[in-house]
Scaffold this motif. Sequence first.
Motif, PDB file in Angstrom:
ATOM      1  N   GLN A  26       0.831  -1.211   0.000  1.00 56.40           N
ATOM      2  CA  GLN A  26       0.000   0.000   0.000  1.00 56.40           C
ATOM      3  C   GLN A  26       0.863   1.259   0.000  1.00 56.40           C
ATOM      4  N   ARG A  27       1.985   1.235   0.716  1.00 56.86           N
ATOM      5  CA  ARG A  27       2.867   2.406   0.735  1.00 56.86           C
ATOM      6  C   ARG A  27       3.502   2.632  -0.640  1.00 56.86           C
ATOM      7  N   MET A  28       3.879   1.547  -1.318  1.00 58.56           N
ATOM      8  CA  MET A  28       4.430   1.693  -2.671  1.00 58.56           C
ATOM      9  C   MET A  28       3.393   2.301  -3.612  1.00 58.56           C
ATOM     10  N   LEU A  29       2.157   1.855  -3.505  1.00 58.56           N
ATOM     11  CA  LEU A  29       1.108   2.403  -4.358  1.00 58.56           C
ATOM     12  C   LEU A  29       0.875   3.881  -4.051  1.00 58.56           C
ATOM     13  N   ALA A  30       0.934   4.234  -2.760  1.00 56.67           N
ATOM     14  CA  ALA A  30       0.741   5.630  -2.376  1.00 56.67           C
ATOM     15  C   ALA A  30       1.870   6.510  -2.903  1.00 56.67           C
ATOM     16  N   GLU A  31       3.077   5.938  -3.030  1.00 54.25           N
ATOM     17  CA  GLU A  31       4.228   6.716  -3.493  1.00 54.25           C
ATOM     18  C   GLU A  31       4.123   7.089  -4.973  1.00 54.25           C
ATOM     19  N   ARG A  32       3.168   6.498  -5.690  1.00 52.10           N
ATOM     20  CA  ARG A  32       2.988   6.872  -7.097  1.00 52.10           C
ATOM     21  C   ARG A  32       2.458   8.301  -7.225  1.00 52.10           C
ATOM     22  N   GLN A  33       1.833   8.791  -6.172  1.00 50.88           N
ATOM     23  CA  GLN A  33       1.312  10.156  -6.175  1.00 50.88           C
ATOM     24  C   GLN A  33       2.471  11.142  -6.154  1.00 50.88           C
ATOM     25  N   ASP A  34       2.410  12.157  -7.009  1.00 53.82           N
ATOM     26  CA  ASP A  34       3.522  13.099  -7.132  1.00 53.82           C
ATOM     27  C   ASP A  34       3.739  13.892  -5.852  1.00 53.82           C
ATOM     28  N   ALA A  35       2.713  14.479  -5.303  1.00 55.10           N
ATOM     29  CA  ALA A  35       2.840  15.294  -4.092  1.00 55.10           C
ATOM     30  C   ALA A  35       2.011  14.663  -2.977  1.00 55.10           C
ATOM     31  N   ARG A  36       2.626  14.529  -1.817  1.00 54.78           N
ATOM     32  CA  ARG A  36       1.923  13.931  -0.688  1.00 54.78           C
ATOM     33  C   ARG A  36       1.383  14.986   0.266  1.00 54.78           C
ATOM     34  N   ASP A  37       1.821  16.243   0.118  1.00 49.04           N
ATOM     35  CA  ASP A  37       1.474  17.243   1.132  1.00 49.04           C
ATOM     36  C   ASP A  37       0.441  18.258   0.660  1.00 49.04           C
ATOM     37  N   ASN A  38      -0.150  18.056  -0.538  1.00 47.26           N
ATOM     38  CA  ASN A  38      -1.155  19.012  -1.008  1.00 47.26           C
ATOM     39  C   ASN A  38      -2.580  18.571  -0.690  1.00 47.26           C
ATOM     40  N   LYS A  39      -2.716  17.498   0.065  1.00 43.67           N
ATOM     41  CA  LYS A  39      -4.025  16.982   0.440  1.00 43.67           C
ATOM     42  C   LYS A  39      -4.759  17.989   1.328  1.00 43.67           C
ATOM     43  N   ILE A  40      -6.029  18.237   1.019  1.00 43.91           N
ATOM     44  CA  ILE A  40      -6.851  19.107   1.849  1.00 43.91           C
ATOM     45  C   ILE A  40      -7.376  18.297   3.029  1.00 43.91           C
ATOM     46  N   LEU A  41      -7.142  18.800   4.225  1.00 45.42           N
ATOM     47  CA  LEU A  41      -7.573  18.101   5.444  1.00 45.42           C
ATOM     48  C   LEU A  41      -8.976  18.554   5.813  1.00 45.42           C
ATOM     49  N   GLN A  42      -9.925  17.656   5.709  1.00 42.56           N
ATOM     50  CA  GLN A  42     -11.314  18.001   5.985  1.00 42.56           C
ATOM     51  C   GLN A  42     -11.491  18.372   7.459  1.00 42.56           C
ATOM     52  N   GLY A  43     -12.191  19.468   7.683  1.00 36.83           N
ATOM     53  CA  GLY A  43     -12.493  19.881   9.044  1.00 36.83           C
ATOM     54  C   GLY A  43     -11.423  20.724   9.702  1.00 36.83           C
ATOM     55  N   PHE A  44     -10.311  20.986   9.012  1.00 41.18           N
ATOM     56  CA  PHE A  44      -9.232  21.787   9.582  1.00 41.18           C
ATOM     57  C   PHE A  44      -9.196  23.158   8.889  1.00 41.18           C
ATOM     58  N   GLY A  45      -9.019  24.216   9.687  1.00 41.83           N
ATOM     59  CA  GLY A  45      -9.028  25.550   9.125  1.00 41.83           C
ATOM     60  C   GLY A  45      -7.989  26.453   9.759  1.00 41.83           C
ATOM     61  N   VAL A  46      -8.173  27.761   9.605  1.00 45.19           N
ATOM     62  CA  VAL A  46      -7.186  28.719  10.102  1.00 45.19           C
ATOM     63  C   VAL A  46      -7.068  28.687  11.623  1.00 45.19           C
ATOM     64  N   ASP A  47      -8.106  28.231  12.314  1.00 37.40           N
ATOM     65  CA  ASP A  47      -8.021  28.131  13.768  1.00 37.40           C
ATOM     66  C   ASP A  47      -6.999  27.103  14.215  1.00 37.40           C
ATOM     67  N   ASP A  48      -6.598  26.198  13.304  1.00 39.60           N
ATOM     68  CA  ASP A  48      -5.615  25.161  13.638  1.00 39.60           C
ATOM     69  C   ASP A  48      -4.194  25.601  13.315  1.00 39.60           C
ATOM     70  N   VAL A  49      -4.033  26.855  12.874  1.00 38.01           N
ATOM     71  CA  VAL A  49      -2.713  27.425  12.604  1.00 38.01           C
ATOM     72  C   VAL A  49      -2.245  28.182  13.840  1.00 38.01           C
ATOM     73  N   ASP A  50      -1.008  27.941  14.249  1.00 39.31           N
ATOM     74  CA  ASP A  50      -0.439  28.672  15.383  1.00 39.31           C
ATOM     75  C   ASP A  50      -0.055  30.081  14.925  1.00 39.31           C
ATOM     76  N   ASP A  51      -0.656  31.090  15.558  1.00 37.64           N
ATOM     77  CA  ASP A  51      -0.459  32.477  15.133  1.00 37.64           C
ATOM     78  C   ASP A  51       1.004  32.902  15.184  1.00 37.64           C
ATOM     79  N   GLU A  52       1.709  32.489  16.258  1.00 35.26           N
ATOM     80  CA  GLU A  52       3.091  32.921  16.424  1.00 35.26           C
ATOM     81  C   GLU A  52       4.000  32.282  15.377  1.00 35.26           C
ATOM     82  N   SER A  53       3.765  31.036  15.071  1.00 33.69           N
ATOM     83  CA  SER A  53       4.570  30.372  14.034  1.00 33.69           C
ATOM     84  C   SER A  53       4.402  31.080  12.698  1.00 33.69           C
ATOM     85  N   LEU A  54       3.155  31.404  12.351  1.00 35.49           N
ATOM     86  CA  LEU A  54       2.901  32.077  11.087  1.00 35.49           C
ATOM     87  C   LEU A  54       3.504  33.486  11.093  1.00 35.49           C
ATOM     88  N   ARG A  55       3.417  34.181  12.221  1.00 35.99           N
ATOM     89  CA  ARG A  55       3.973  35.538  12.293  1.00 35.99           C
ATOM     90  C   ARG A  55       5.478  35.523  12.060  1.00 35.99           C
TER      91      ARG A  55
END
Length: 634
Positions: A151-180
């Motif tokens: 399953q991991r090999m099949l998943a690695e066929r995807q070009d980008a692994r970090d562009n997935k949209i996380l359902q239910g997560f929004g700007v409230d889950d961003v740490d303000d100080e880290s972004l600043r």
Amino acid sequence: MSQNISQLSDIDLLKESAEVECKLASGRDGQGAVPDDMWQTYSAFANTSGGKIFLGVRERKGKLSLEGIKTPAKLVKNIWDSLNNPQKVSGNLLKESDVSIECIQGNQIICINVPRSSRHDRPVYINGNPLTGSYIRRYEADQKCSSEQVQRMLAERQDARDNKILQGFGVDDVDDESLRIYRQMFKDAKPQGHPFLEQDDLGFLRSIKAWRKDRQTGEEGLTLAGLLMFGTWDALQEALPNYFLDYQEKGEGEARWIDRVFCDGSWTGNIFDFYRKIYRKLTSDLKLSFTLKDGQRVDQNPAHEAIREALVNTLAHADYLSDSQILVEKYPDYIRFRNPGLMRVPVKDAIAGGESICRNPAIHQMFLNIGLSEKAGSGVPKIYSNCRLQNWQPPNLFERYDIEQTILELRMVNLIPEEITAKLVSLFGDKYQRLNEIKKLILQTAITENWFTHERICLLTSANGREVTLALSSLVSNGMLVGSGEHKSKVYHLADEVVPTPENESGQKIEFVASPKEGQLSLTLDLAPDITPDITPDIAKANEDLWKQLVGISEPIRKNSGRPSKADVRQTIVNLCMEANGKYMKVRHFSELLDIKPDTIRKNYLTPMVKEQILQLAYPTATRHPDQGYAIKE
């Protein structure tokens, strides 16, 4: 093929590499037939690092004999027919030049060069089913992949692994100080200004790919890259249950850490804050030479750049959906970076540069935006070149296929101090100066490490296995090196260096952890009251005290009601060896103390830890000796 095979010794030389398989292929009638298990090897080589298969060569107990094939053309046709039959093999990776018939001493053999498959072709499987027909190469054996590995090999066929949209997560889950802080660093890196800086936080997150909208579905939200880079600890835990970042600093001869930073809830736990915390610790004791650039003092040197790039690479290339974690370890003379996930390109290609397939390109771009990373395809070469500028040993970049991890070690040791060069010149005179780079590296390793293997040199250089084999063979032929042992047990050393064996005086002086008596081997430690007559009470007491200490160290693993993690078992093995204080421990000692079967201990822990230079063997030229022992690598 990539090498000329003209005699049996050519194949014999290649057997020092794990990527070689010899098969008899005589068939029931003796006329020759393609062995069924050859396709398992084809799958294993393709899914790992590639390799070479020789048909018509018998291997028995490590010895090769040339048998030949009477009708090789028929077998070659059968091979091509099978390669192009999707019911037999999922994909044909071979070119016409990869399959050839060679004649050695009047005997015809078939040589097959199997390349490493691309991630888009992986897994390469047989018999029509990836879940039951996928294999990987582990040392000298073909191992069937688990369903999770497939399953991991099949998943690695995807070009980008970090562009997935996380359902239910929004700007409230961003740490303000880290972004600043990130926005400020972005501004500092763009002194002429940048349009992104004119946007509000949501617009900025969208511009750097931390927030995305799917044009087809209309769904939008925080991406995996955005959460990893700027997320709060609560959000990270919820989205990624196995997510964990760990930094450990260890002193000379220390098994436990003396400084540690990990995800304990006291800080955000996101990778941007981890980078800022850890980079300072990794570079705090680097010595800076005074240099000026454009009239300004430069507080960075090649060492800083190598460490920075190594840390960013670890964070940008990690598989955050794995059940493994990121670990950075700092020792007095080297730093080890470990991330879950295998390389997306072969190690030698990554070192050569120019080609980069980043698992998390958005994360990599975020670091690039603030000047903390090199452009795609140049990061690993930059690490190697900067280590050369520092005159450090070459970095050690390798993959662990058994647990699917990538490891990079920066050895902060001057590779060729004047005394080493002087000693080599005194031993070999002008002959040393005329050697090429790889041969010089081999002899420098012989001076610093006493003895080493073919595999060790492969880890220290970007040269391929055959180049290493030929360089070693040449040095031995010229009397500059000595080879001891055979095949996988073969080690190399200078002529005046004695490698311990069970038969020689050096081996007989090796001190083992004294085997406890039967009463002591009971982990309840109900020691038999009578002492064997030929053992003095003092020696018996010393054995008893050491055994008690070893029992105590191993108790958390032995009494674990569940299945202990591999990381915990490995650390306990290190702790046991440290407690043994230079004495060698045997497989049965580890098995008894950890309550793990001897074969499991040897195959899953001790052998890999020897290959990683964590442990060393008592008898390196007799790896399967019944009295083999293991100790911490000096």
